[in-house]
Motif scaffolding. Sequence first.
Motif, PDB file in Angstrom:
ATOM      1  N   SER A  88      48.483  52.682  41.796  1.00 13.26           N
ATOM      2  CA  SER A  88      47.940  52.002  42.985  1.00 13.26           C
ATOM      3  C   SER A  88      46.805  52.791  43.635  1.00 13.26           C
ATOM      4  O   SER A  88      45.999  52.231  44.381  1.00 13.26           O
ATOM      5  CB  SER A  88      49.056  51.754  44.003  1.00 13.26           C
ATOM      6  OG  SER A  88      49.448  52.968  44.652  1.00 13.26           O
ATOM      7  N   ASP A 100      39.619  42.116  48.624  1.00 13.42           N
ATOM      8  CA  ASP A 100      39.138  42.482  47.285  1.00 13.42           C
ATOM      9  C   ASP A 100      39.810  43.764  46.795  1.00 13.42           C
ATOM     10  O   ASP A 100      40.232  43.856  45.624  1.00 13.42           O
ATOM     11  CB  ASP A 100      37.620  42.675  47.293  1.00 13.42           C
ATOM     12  CG  ASP A 100      36.884  41.350  47.409  1.00 13.42           C
ATOM     13  OD1 ASP A 100      37.538  40.312  47.150  1.00 13.42           O
ATOM     14  OD2 ASP A 100      35.698  41.361  47.754  1.00 13.42           O
ATOM     15  N   ARG A 150      43.319  42.963  45.819  1.00 12.88           N
ATOM     16  CA  ARG A 150      43.391  42.215  44.548  1.00 12.88           C
ATOM     17  C   ARG A 150      43.222  43.148  43.370  1.00 12.88           C
ATOM     18  O   ARG A 150      43.951  43.036  42.368  1.00 12.88           O
ATOM     19  CB  ARG A 150      42.309  41.138  44.519  1.00 12.88           C
ATOM     20  CG  ARG A 150      42.272  40.334  43.217  1.00 12.88           C
ATOM     21  CD  ARG A 150      41.346  39.143  43.359  1.00 12.88           C
ATOM     22  NE  ARG A 150      40.015  39.525  43.767  1.00 12.88           N
ATOM     23  CZ  ARG A 150      39.079  39.991  42.929  1.00 12.88           C
ATOM     24  NH1 ARG A 150      39.365  40.140  41.636  1.00 12.88           N
ATOM     25  NH2 ARG A 150      37.886  40.317  43.370  1.00 12.88           N
ATOM     26  N   HIS A 151      42.289  44.090  43.436  1.00 11.62           N
ATOM     27  CA  HIS A 151      42.087  45.046  42.330  1.00 11.62           C
ATOM     28  C   HIS A 151      43.323  45.923  42.130  1.00 11.62           C
ATOM     29  O   HIS A 151      43.720  46.209  40.997  1.00 11.62           O
ATOM     30  CB  HIS A 151      40.856  45.920  42.610  1.00 11.62           C
ATOM     31  CG  HIS A 151      39.568  45.185  42.459  1.00 11.62           C
ATOM     32  ND1 HIS A 151      39.214  44.505  41.309  1.00 11.62           N
ATOM     33  CD2 HIS A 151      38.536  45.009  43.340  1.00 11.62           C
ATOM     34  CE1 HIS A 151      38.020  43.946  41.474  1.00 11.62           C
ATOM     35  NE2 HIS A 151      37.583  44.230  42.699  1.00 11.62           N
ATOM     36  N   GLY A 210      46.383  45.066  42.910  1.00 11.63           N
ATOM     37  CA  GLY A 210      47.413  44.198  42.334  1.00 11.63           C
ATOM     38  C   GLY A 210      47.243  44.024  40.835  1.00 11.63           C
ATOM     39  O   GLY A 210      48.218  44.083  40.070  1.00 11.63           O
ATOM     40  N   GLU A 211      45.999  43.821  40.395  1.00 11.43           N
ATOM     41  CA  GLU A 211      45.746  43.678  38.958  1.00 11.43           C
ATOM     42  C   GLU A 211      46.146  44.947  38.213  1.00 11.43           C
ATOM     43  O   GLU A 211      46.775  44.891  37.144  1.00 11.43           O
ATOM     44  CB  GLU A 211      44.269  43.378  38.729  1.00 11.43           C
ATOM     45  CG  GLU A 211      43.853  41.994  39.179  1.00 11.43           C
ATOM     46  CD  GLU A 211      42.361  41.755  38.993  1.00 11.43           C
ATOM     47  OE1 GLU A 211      41.660  42.723  38.598  1.00 11.43           O
ATOM     48  OE2 GLU A 211      41.896  40.639  39.246  1.00 11.43           O
ATOM     49  N   ALA A 212      45.788  46.105  38.771  1.00 14.80           N
ATOM     50  CA  ALA A 212      46.110  47.380  38.114  1.00 14.80           C
ATOM     51  C   ALA A 212      47.619  47.609  38.060  1.00 14.80           C
ATOM     52  O   ALA A 212      48.166  48.030  37.023  1.00 14.80           O
ATOM     53  CB  ALA A 212      45.415  48.526  38.847  1.00 14.80           C
ATOM     54  N   PHE A 235      50.106  45.362  38.186  1.00 13.14           N
ATOM     55  CA  PHE A 235      50.834  44.447  37.309  1.00 13.14           C
ATOM     56  C   PHE A 235      50.445  44.620  35.839  1.00 13.14           C
ATOM     57  O   PHE A 235      51.251  44.357  34.946  1.00 13.14           O
ATOM     58  CB  PHE A 235      50.654  43.003  37.785  1.00 13.14           C
ATOM     59  CG  PHE A 235      51.462  42.712  39.013  1.00 13.14           C
ATOM     60  CD1 PHE A 235      52.828  42.536  38.933  1.00 13.14           C
ATOM     61  CD2 PHE A 235      50.861  42.678  40.263  1.00 13.14           C
ATOM     62  CE1 PHE A 235      53.587  42.310  40.072  1.00 13.14           C
ATOM     63  CE2 PHE A 235      51.614  42.451  41.399  1.00 13.14           C
ATOM     64  CZ  PHE A 235      52.989  42.263  41.312  1.00 13.14           C
ATOM     65  N   ARG A 236      49.241  45.107  35.562  1.00 13.27           N
ATOM     66  CA  ARG A 236      48.917  45.501  34.187  1.00 13.27           C
ATOM     67  C   ARG A 236      49.769  46.699  33.786  1.00 13.27           C
ATOM     68  O   ARG A 236      50.283  46.771  32.658  1.00 13.27           O
ATOM     69  CB  ARG A 236      47.434  45.832  34.045  1.00 13.27           C
ATOM     70  CG  ARG A 236      46.549  44.624  33.833  1.00 13.27           C
ATOM     71  CD  ARG A 236      45.203  45.040  33.247  1.00 13.27           C
ATOM     72  NE  ARG A 236      44.510  46.009  34.107  1.00 13.27           N
ATOM     73  CZ  ARG A 236      43.643  45.685  35.060  1.00 13.27           C
ATOM     74  NH1 ARG A 236      43.370  44.407  35.278  1.00 13.27           N
ATOM     75  NH2 ARG A 236      43.067  46.623  35.790  1.00 13.27           N
ATOM     76  N   ASP A 256      53.246  45.541  33.046  1.00 14.28           N
ATOM     77  CA  ASP A 256      53.303  44.913  31.719  1.00 14.28           C
ATOM     78  C   ASP A 256      53.323  45.978  30.629  1.00 14.28           C
ATOM     79  O   ASP A 256      54.111  45.877  29.667  1.00 14.28           O
ATOM     80  CB  ASP A 256      52.092  43.992  31.539  1.00 14.28           C
ATOM     81  CG  ASP A 256      52.060  43.336  30.181  1.00 14.28           C
ATOM     82  OD1 ASP A 256      52.908  42.459  29.926  1.00 14.28           O
ATOM     83  OD2 ASP A 256      51.206  43.725  29.350  1.00 14.28           O
TER      84      ASP A 256
END
Length: 397
Positions: A47, A102, A105-106, A108-110, A112-113, A116
């Motif tokens: 994060s 923004d 959002r970045h 969050g993408e990091a 959840f990647r 995964d």
Amino acid sequence: MARRTGPGSSSVGLTDLAELAARASKDAHGMPPELLDGYLTLLAQVSTGGQFCQDDLRRRRDIGARAAEQGVPMCGVIDLYLSATWVAWESLPGVQAADGTDALRHIGEAVFRAADTAIMAVAAGYEEAQRWSLRQEESFRRAFVDDLLEGRNLETLAERAERYGLRLAHSHVVVAIEGNPPFVDGDPVTRQVESAMHFGLASRDVLVTTKEGLLVCVAPDGHNVPKRFLDRVVEALGPDGFWRAGIGRSQHGPGGAVRSFEQARQALDIGQRLQLPGPVYSASDLLVYQVLIRDSAALADLVEAVLEPLRAARTGPVVLLDTVSAYFMAGGVATLAARHLHVGVRTVTYRLQRVKELTGYSVHEPRQKFTLQVAVFGARLLGWPEFVDRRNATLRN
């Protein structure tokens, strides 16, 4: 990849790792929180700009393997990691320090990647451990089956048999199925039959396996399991499938399975050699032939003494031998023998008369008929005249 590329300590923003892990465990229906083992710390690093390194991924794979060894379901592990991800989200230091939509959002993408990636690594370790466990179990089972059906290591068989639902102190019957192509572990027919036999209370304490191309069923005596087994084989092979079955006699004790298996195999062999009507051959019905074949030397002497004159026939010995054999198999009814041989009744009676002229043995005189019948069956069992020819050639050399 570097493990820490973002600012701050790995625990910044995480108020209580143990509490978050406990909440995730509760949300995942009680999955062991120790399977997270540093996952929340990794999310904190991601994060704030950090990334997973190879050591992190190896650790996740090790955790997946540990979960498989503990018997934790894979879906539960995935649920635990997803729960941990959303439970920790608001406490992640990058989320708390995010300036605007923004940036959030970045992050969050990091995150959840990273979730995964972690879950895929855990799943890979889990599956690898399962494959290894399966291979080990298959190896143990194969060794047990070989010992059971070859009569080895009898002192440990009873204890090992309990693992597969067998109680070898009882009496067992073995059924051996021959097919084309031969049966092997894991083929579709074997799997279907094994699954069908283990479905239902009537087929407990049953082992379905393969041995030397045969589909084998080891079953407790007195439960009519052999018939159910044959029915399942017919269902799996379909109406056009080729199969023959040998059924051993009931045998007692840890060494009983190997004795019954040998009897089943011998029943298959005798049924094929004598061209008996099939496709099921029971060792109990073939005891007289088993007695005959035990002394092959004496049987060969009888065959040679009685049937050797058939070599003088213009057609050779085989045609006359087939005719006498068909006559005996038809219960002494020339019409049925003729139908089986696809010849006229007169041809059958002529050939029987020719056998009498050459050998001196008649199918109509009781004592001569018995001697001739034993000799004919012996010829089938031994593969005469080829067997006798090979034996004589060996003796001459």
